[in-house]
Design an enzyme around this catalytic site. Sequence first.
Site, PDB file in Angstrom:
ATOM      1  N   ASP A   1       0.883  -1.167   0.000  1.00 34.48           N
ATOM      2  CA  ASP A   1       0.000   0.000   0.000  1.00 34.48           C
ATOM      3  C   ASP A   1       0.927   1.226   0.000  1.00 34.48           C
ATOM      4  O   ASP A   1       2.108   1.107   0.319  1.00 34.48           O
ATOM      5  CB  ASP A   1      -0.880  -0.034   1.255  1.00 34.48           C
ATOM      6  CG  ASP A   1      -1.735   1.207   1.382  1.00 34.48           C
ATOM      7  OD1 ASP A   1      -2.364   1.601   0.391  1.00 34.48           O
ATOM      8  OD2 ASP A   1      -1.757   1.789   2.490  1.00 34.48           O
TER       9      ASP A   1
ATOM     10  N   ASP B   1      -1.705  -1.050   6.152  1.00 36.69           N
ATOM     11  CA  ASP B   1      -1.874  -0.570   7.532  1.00 36.69           C
ATOM     12  C   ASP B   1      -3.285  -0.104   7.868  1.00 36.69           C
ATOM     13  O   ASP B   1      -3.631   0.034   9.033  1.00 36.69           O
ATOM     14  CB  ASP B   1      -0.910   0.592   7.800  1.00 36.69           C
ATOM     15  CG  ASP B   1      -1.425   1.896   7.215  1.00 36.69           C
ATOM     16  OD1 ASP B   1      -1.722   1.908   6.004  1.00 36.69           O
ATOM     17  OD2 ASP B   1      -1.553   2.878   7.965  1.00 36.69           O
TER      18      ASP B   1
ATOM     19  N   ASP C   1      -7.156  -1.558   3.680  1.00 36.69           N
ATOM     20  CA  ASP C   1      -6.283  -2.671   3.268  1.00 36.69           C
ATOM     21  C   ASP C   1      -6.741  -4.023   3.813  1.00 36.69           C
ATOM     22  O   ASP C   1      -6.244  -5.060   3.378  1.00 36.69           O
ATOM     23  CB  ASP C   1      -4.840  -2.420   3.752  1.00 36.69           C
ATOM     24  CG  ASP C   1      -4.276  -1.115   3.219  1.00 36.69           C
ATOM     25  OD1 ASP C   1      -4.541  -0.805   2.051  1.00 36.69           O
ATOM     26  OD2 ASP C   1      -3.583  -0.405   3.970  1.00 36.69           O
TER      27      ASP C   1
END
Length: 387
Positions: free
Chosen positions: A79, A276, A280
Amino acid sequence: VIVISILTFIGWFFVLQADFVFALMTSVAVLVIACPCALGLATPTAVMVGVGKGAEKGILIRGGEALEKMHKVTTIVFDKTSTLTVGKPQLTDLIARDKRSEKDVLFYAAIAEKRSEHPLGEAIVSYARQKIRNIPDPSSFFALPGHGVIAKYKGKEIILGNRKMMNKYKIEFDEKEMKKLEEDGKTVMCVAVERKYIGMIAVADILKSNSKEVILKLKKMNKRVIMLTGDNARTANAIARKVGIEEVISEVLPEEKAKTIAKLQKDGEYVAMVGDGVNDAPALAQADVGIVMGSGTDVAMETGEIILMKDDLNDVITAIKLSKATMNKIKQNMFWALFYNSVGIPIAAGVFYTKFGLLLKPEYAGLAMALSSVSVVTNSLLLKRFK
């Protein structure tokens, strides 16, 4: 082993006509020297030491399965926000339109984002607090993941979001200005009041100091690296260029992130997802190994199998190396346990007795069995020297 033990007794007593006690002794010795405990200890002892070593390094591993899977990973998906970047973006540009002042644009944006937990929203509110004495609470607030937020203040509808958000509500905005800011690696959000565009805000997030170094190391390990983000393509590509990532999948909604991971898996990739946030979580759950940054949300923490408590991307590499070292120990342990069996059982069965007079009594067979277990545990403990 039981079959060999029975055959040993039959062979000595019925075929070779040995006395009953001798035949029984060799049969029992075969059972005793067999190392089921060593075989049983081979994997869990190595995994236990590996998980403990990970914890020492600030890598929390939930169970042995994640540790065993990590070394098989072929593709690592990152990410962007709070993973490759620091996750504490700062407001860099404030542009007003429709005869509005910059303070007006900031005022409405801050109201819209006041209840938001997104890092970009926090950056706007934090900046606004330095310029505006009092930021009112919105009467209503709704977040549209991957798009933006909608809030109401004194009956007026405030829409703040990206290009998708503006297109969704058919709000005209300055596309040229947005592209210019995005090419600098900034995330741009438009502000509209009563569905009329009044300006835009650009926010930039700085890269973590070791992001580029970690990506380079992973490539040297022959790992495929992909950035997966909800940000627009220009911003994502600008960040990717800085860290050295060639494959970028941008403007992806949370539910689409999981589908992207599933597609990679379908193509034969063994995927680790590093993220995080709440956005996600579906992708972390879908991935073969979910890795969560220590600063992540509770939802992400619950979903991930490996948690990097120090928030250090280098720990992704450490986890891969620790997994390899643990698997090597498991293989070594299995070898030694089987080696004892393959050497000890024929001796205990008296295969070499008639020619060489070599025979293993049950008490010595028991000692050999104990030594095999000790060797497996000791070999596992050597993993504590992992660096």
